[in-house]
Scaffold this motif. Structure first.
Motif, PDB file in Angstrom:
ATOM      1  N   GLN A  61      47.336  25.401  40.158  1.00  0.00           N
ATOM      2  CA  GLN A  61      47.736  26.640  40.806  1.00  0.00           C
ATOM      3  C   GLN A  61      46.496  27.451  41.126  1.00  0.00           C
ATOM      4  O   GLN A  61      45.518  27.433  40.383  1.00  0.00           O
ATOM      5  CB  GLN A  61      48.652  27.457  39.900  1.00  0.00           C
ATOM      6  CG  GLN A  61      49.971  26.787  39.621  1.00  0.00           C
ATOM      7  CD  GLN A  61      50.837  27.643  38.712  1.00  0.00           C
ATOM      8  OE1 GLN A  61      50.408  28.662  38.191  1.00  0.00           O
ATOM      9  NE2 GLN A  61      52.065  27.210  38.529  1.00  0.00           N
ATOM     10  N   ASP A  62      46.557  28.142  42.226  1.00  0.00           N
ATOM     11  CA  ASP A  62      45.458  29.010  42.606  1.00  0.00           C
ATOM     12  C   ASP A  62      45.466  30.233  41.696  1.00  0.00           C
ATOM     13  O   ASP A  62      46.386  31.048  41.738  1.00  0.00           O
ATOM     14  CB  ASP A  62      45.607  29.433  44.063  1.00  0.00           C
ATOM     15  CG  ASP A  62      44.479  30.328  44.519  1.00  0.00           C
ATOM     16  OD1 ASP A  62      43.367  30.198  43.954  1.00  0.00           O
ATOM     17  OD2 ASP A  62      44.698  31.144  45.428  1.00  0.00           O
ATOM     18  N   GLU A  63      44.441  30.307  40.822  1.00  0.00           N
ATOM     19  CA  GLU A  63      44.399  31.425  39.882  1.00  0.00           C
ATOM     20  C   GLU A  63      44.157  32.732  40.609  1.00  0.00           C
ATOM     21  O   GLU A  63      44.706  33.751  40.252  1.00  0.00           O
ATOM     22  CB  GLU A  63      43.330  31.174  38.833  1.00  0.00           C
ATOM     23  CG  GLU A  63      43.679  30.016  37.945  1.00  0.00           C
ATOM     24  CD  GLU A  63      42.611  29.726  36.924  1.00  0.00           C
ATOM     25  OE1 GLU A  63      41.690  30.558  36.767  1.00  0.00           O
ATOM     26  OE2 GLU A  63      42.660  28.675  36.300  1.00  0.00           O
ATOM     27  N   GLY A  64      43.347  32.701  41.643  1.00  0.00           N
ATOM     28  CA  GLY A  64      43.129  33.861  42.482  1.00  0.00           C
ATOM     29  C   GLY A  64      42.630  35.076  41.731  1.00  0.00           C
ATOM     30  O   GLY A  64      42.056  35.005  40.663  1.00  0.00           O
ATOM     31  N   ASN A  65      42.891  36.188  42.302  1.00  0.00           N
ATOM     32  CA  ASN A  65      42.439  37.470  41.795  1.00  0.00           C
ATOM     33  C   ASN A  65      43.573  38.112  41.008  1.00  0.00           C
ATOM     34  O   ASN A  65      44.723  38.051  41.386  1.00  0.00           O
ATOM     35  CB  ASN A  65      42.036  38.353  42.974  1.00  0.00           C
ATOM     36  CG  ASN A  65      41.299  39.576  42.527  1.00  0.00           C
ATOM     37  OD1 ASN A  65      41.243  39.896  41.349  1.00  0.00           O
ATOM     38  ND2 ASN A  65      40.727  40.286  43.498  1.00  0.00           N
ATOM     39  N   MET A  66      43.236  38.762  39.914  1.00  0.00           N
ATOM     40  CA  MET A  66      44.247  39.415  39.097  1.00  0.00           C
ATOM     41  C   MET A  66      44.590  40.809  39.639  1.00  0.00           C
ATOM     42  O   MET A  66      45.471  41.483  39.112  1.00  0.00           O
ATOM     43  CB  MET A  66      43.767  39.543  37.658  1.00  0.00           C
ATOM     44  CG  MET A  66      43.641  38.215  36.949  1.00  0.00           C
ATOM     45  SD  MET A  66      45.177  37.313  36.882  1.00  0.00           S
ATOM     46  CE  MET A  66      46.052  38.227  35.653  1.00  0.00           C
ATOM     47  N   LYS A  67      43.933  41.235  40.693  1.00  0.00           N
ATOM     48  CA  LYS A  67      44.233  42.524  41.289  1.00  0.00           C
ATOM     49  C   LYS A  67      45.486  42.380  42.174  1.00  0.00           C
ATOM     50  O   LYS A  67      45.699  41.365  42.802  1.00  0.00           O
ATOM     51  CB  LYS A  67      43.041  42.981  42.141  1.00  0.00           C
ATOM     52  CG  LYS A  67      43.167  44.368  42.670  1.00  0.00           C
ATOM     53  CD  LYS A  67      41.923  44.756  43.416  1.00  0.00           C
ATOM     54  CE  LYS A  67      42.066  46.185  43.934  1.00  0.00           C
ATOM     55  NZ  LYS A  67      40.898  46.578  44.710  1.00  0.00           N
TER      56      LYS A  67
END
Length: 92
Positions: free
Chosen positions: A83-89
């Protein structure tokens, strides 16, 4: 009927002791209804819904929780796709 409600509201605000027996009676009835709900209705729901579903699942061999032990495999680990962890914002 609204007049009876208005009478109870006014007496409850100004003379609460006047409607205290009525409140105690309603508490008693509510507690008895709660006992009926807890023991009788929930037992009936369990007997009518969950036991037949369990029997159907057992007869069909369905193991939706994957609880059956399998001696042929070395691990029960389930591989998940990346999964694309990406940005937590802005999570939502």
């Amino acid at each position: 009927m609204p007049a009876i409600g208005i009478i109870f509201i006014i007496s409850g605000l100004f003379i609460p002791r006047l409607i205290d027996p009525f409140r105690k009676f309603l508490e008693y009835v509510g507690n008895r209804m709660g006992l009926v709900n807890t023991y009788f209705l929930l037992t009936v729901i369990y007997l009518v819904l969950f036991i037949p579903l369990n029997l159907i699942f057992r007869l069909s061999g369905k193991d939706s929780l994957k609880l059956k032990k399998d001696d042929r495999i070395t691990s029960y680990w389930i591989e998940r796709p990346e999964q694309d962890e990406g940005n937590m914002k802005n999570q939502y």
